[in-house]
Design a protein around this motif. Structure first.
Motif, short mmCIF file in Angstrom:
data_model
loop_
_atom_site.label_atom_id
_atom_site.label_comp_id
_atom_site.label_asym_id
_atom_site.label_seq_id
_atom_site.Cartn_x
_atom_site.Cartn_y
_atom_site.Cartn_z
N GLY A 173 39.88 1.60 -24.26
CA GLY A 173 40.68 2.74 -23.83
C GLY A 173 40.40 3.12 -22.38
N ALA A 174 39.15 3.02 -21.96
CA ALA A 174 38.80 3.30 -20.56
C ALA A 174 39.49 2.30 -19.63
CB ALA A 174 37.29 3.24 -20.38
N TYR A 175 39.54 1.04 -20.05
CA TYR A 175 40.20 0.01 -19.24
C TYR A 175 41.69 0.28 -19.10
CZ TYR A 175 41.88 -4.63 -17.86
OH TYR A 175 42.49 -5.67 -17.20
N HIS A 176 42.33 0.75 -20.20
CA HIS A 176 43.78 0.97 -20.20
C HIS A 176 44.20 2.36 -19.71
CE1 HIS A 176 44.47 -2.33 -23.48
NE2 HIS A 176 44.33 -2.84 -22.27
N VAL A 284 27.97 -8.75 -21.29
CA VAL A 284 28.57 -10.00 -21.76
C VAL A 284 29.50 -10.64 -20.72
CG1 VAL A 284 28.39 -9.33 -24.18
CG2 VAL A 284 30.49 -8.81 -22.91
N GLY A 285 29.54 -10.07 -19.50
CA GLY A 285 30.23 -10.76 -18.42
C GLY A 285 31.47 -10.11 -17.85
N PHE A 286 31.92 -8.96 -18.38
CA PHE A 286 33.09 -8.29 -17.83
C PHE A 286 32.73 -7.57 -16.53
CE2 PHE A 286 34.31 -8.79 -22.25
CZ PHE A 286 35.67 -9.11 -22.17
N ASP A 287 33.63 -7.63 -15.56
CA ASP A 287 33.40 -6.97 -14.27
C ASP A 287 33.89 -5.51 -14.39
OD1 ASP A 287 32.81 -6.36 -11.68
OD2 ASP A 287 34.32 -7.67 -10.78
N VAL A 288 33.13 -4.71 -15.11
CA VAL A 288 33.54 -3.35 -15.42
C VAL A 288 33.65 -2.49 -14.16
CG1 VAL A 288 32.85 -1.25 -16.65
CG2 VAL A 288 32.55 -3.50 -17.73
N GLY A 289 32.85 -2.79 -13.17
CA GLY A 289 32.87 -2.01 -11.94
C GLY A 289 34.20 -2.00 -11.22
N THR A 290 35.05 -2.98 -11.50
CA THR A 290 36.37 -3.04 -10.85
C THR A 290 37.44 -2.27 -11.62
OG1 THR A 290 36.97 -5.10 -12.02
CG2 THR A 290 35.81 -5.32 -9.91
N ARG A 299 31.80 8.88 -12.21
CA ARG A 299 31.74 7.89 -13.29
C ARG A 299 31.02 6.64 -12.83
NH1 ARG A 299 38.02 8.38 -15.25
NH2 ARG A 299 37.81 10.27 -16.54
N ALA A 300 31.26 6.22 -11.60
CA ALA A 300 30.57 5.04 -11.07
C ALA A 300 29.07 5.24 -11.07
CB ALA A 300 31.08 4.72 -9.66
N ALA A 301 28.63 6.43 -10.71
CA ALA A 301 27.20 6.73 -10.71
C ALA A 301 26.64 6.64 -12.12
CB ALA A 301 26.96 8.12 -10.12
N SER A 302 27.40 7.13 -13.12
CA SER A 302 26.96 7.05 -14.51
C SER A 302 26.87 5.61 -14.98
CB SER A 302 27.93 7.82 -15.42
OG SER A 302 27.93 9.19 -15.12
N LEU A 303 27.85 4.80 -14.56
CA LEU A 303 27.88 3.41 -14.98
C LEU A 303 26.65 2.65 -14.49
CD1 LEU A 303 29.52 1.13 -16.38
CD2 LEU A 303 30.59 0.69 -14.16
#
Length: 413
Positions: A173-176, A284-290, A299-303
């Motif tokens: 859901g965060a991705y979408h 597991v390899g996803f580039d979540v930062g993008t 949110r980036a700081a939390s990540l």
């Protein structure tokens, strides 16, 4: 409070003998208590004293949720299926108490120098779709967001599956979410900003009273009388349970007020799930930062920080441990790993729908419904309507997964 909130006690039940309580699960109580004490001290030293205190506030929420069996899922299901509305009326009482405290504080903007702000979500298609999905998911998964956490802490093995799927759905859901956020909406609407906190307060209290009155009317029409709650003795029951629903409502209000005062914003649950799921996706390899969702600086700081730096996560951990301690004190911590296959499938589907829906709808039963309405956000009322509609649909499909549709008073999530 208005008589609509009356959760009456049967005189015969009050005179009935008190059943013998099970033996305390001493090991469970000792382990959960030790983790709470050590965790609070460590969080206070590693991050801030507020982290340590909020961890214990979360634990208090877990105790209250468990002992009062204060759920949203079965309360709505029992009302929709059998018109028994004690749980729904307890929620209206909870909301009424919350707005009485929240609205003047939020209108002032600070408390003892601490800035406070509400959770105001955009009103639009994203909330409509997300809350409806969440409503279906909570009926299939067997619990709402807070319900999933407290039942996991209480030893419900099936809910571990729901929680895992909930976390996965939250990450998806965060991705979408950026796509959904671009769908038609009218933006955030604060009733305090629109009407003033006094008129907004009166409007909300009238709505709570109206819903409680409607539930009483429909219950009497279906059954001829309103079901009475069994008497709950005081004393040792404060620690060992069970609690009446009113106690649970008051406890959750205290938790939310404490969160507002300590964190500067209301209580939430599922943003922590999105964080956990995204961190696992990174592993597991996803580039979540993008992902656009994580482009926001906060949110980036939390990540990139420890999950223990995230207040929502810390409170979620506290809920689990608090419920674990409560289950141990009640002598009811006894996990069962025998779960029918169809029930497991429902847990996975329900968890995914709740996780995905919560991101789209800017929160769950706590963050969007409880805290949203307490914040005077119109999206909280839209969430309530659509999640209730989704719960109706979810109740209809439960039998296909071998799940019952209770026709009794609320017994929690």
């Amino acid at each position: 409070m208005p008589s609509s909130f009356d959760l009456s006690i049967d005189a015969q039940a009050a005179a009935a003998p008190i059943p013998r309580l099970p033996e305390v699960n001493r090991g469970v109580v000792a382990i959960s208590s030790a983790l709470l004490v050590v965790g609070a001290v460590w969080l206070a030293q590693a991050f801030s004293w507020r982290h340590g205190v909020l961890f214990l506030v979360g634990a208090g929420a877990g105790v209250g949720l468990y002992h009062a069996s204060f759920g949203f899922t079965s309360a709505w299901r029992v009302f929709l299926a059998d018109r028994r509305g004690a749980g729904l009326r307890a929620q209206m009482l909870m909301l009424a108490l919350a707005v009485l405290v929240f609205f003047p504080l939020l209108a002032h903007g600070s408390v003892f120098g601490q800035p406070v702000k509400g959770e105001i979500g955009a009103v639009g298609l994203s909330v409509v779709a997300g809350a409806f999905m969440f409503g279906i998911g909570m009926q299939l998964g067997g619990g709402c967001a807070s319900g999933t956490l407290f039942t996991v802490g209480g030893g419900n093995a099936r809910m571990l599956v729901t929680l895992a799927a909930f976390i996965a759905g939250s990450a998806i859901g965060a991705y979408h979410l950026p796509w959904w956020s671009a769908t038609p909406n009218v933006g955030p609407i604060s009733l305090i900003a629109t009407l003033g906190w006094g008129p907004a307060l009166l409007l909300n209290l009238a709505l709570f009273a109206g819903i409680a009155w409607l539930s009483l009317t429909l219950e009497r029409r279906r059954h001829g009388a309103v079901a009475t709650a069994p008497a709950v003795p005081g004393g040792v029951r404060l620690l060992r349970g069970p609690w009446p629903l009113v106690w649970g409502a008051v406890a959750l209000v205290l938790v939310n007020v404490a969160t507002l005062l300590l964190a500067g914003r209301p209580w939430g649950v599922t943003s922590g799930f999105a964080l956990w799921g995204s961190k696992l996706a990174e592993v597991v390899g996803f580039d979540v930062g993008t992902w656009t969702y994580w482009a926001n600086p906060a949110r980036a700081a939390s990540l990139h920080a420890s999950v223990f730096a995230d207040i929502t996560s810390v409170m979620d951990f506290g809920i689990v441990l608090g419920a674990m301690a409560a289950a141990g004190l009640a002598g009811k911590f006894s996990p069962s790993w025998h779960i029918p296959a169809r029930s497991l499938v429902a847990a996975v589907i329900g968890g995914l729908l709740m996780g995905y829906g919560a991101r789209l709808a800017y929160g769950c039963n706590i963050g969007a419904f409880f805290s949203g309405i307490a914040s005077s956000s119109l999206h909280g009322w839209l969430w309530f309507a659509m999640a209730l509609a989704g719960s109706y649909a979810g109740t209809k499909v439960r039998p296909f997964f071998g799940l019952s549709v209770e026709r009794a008073r609320n017994t929690g999530c």
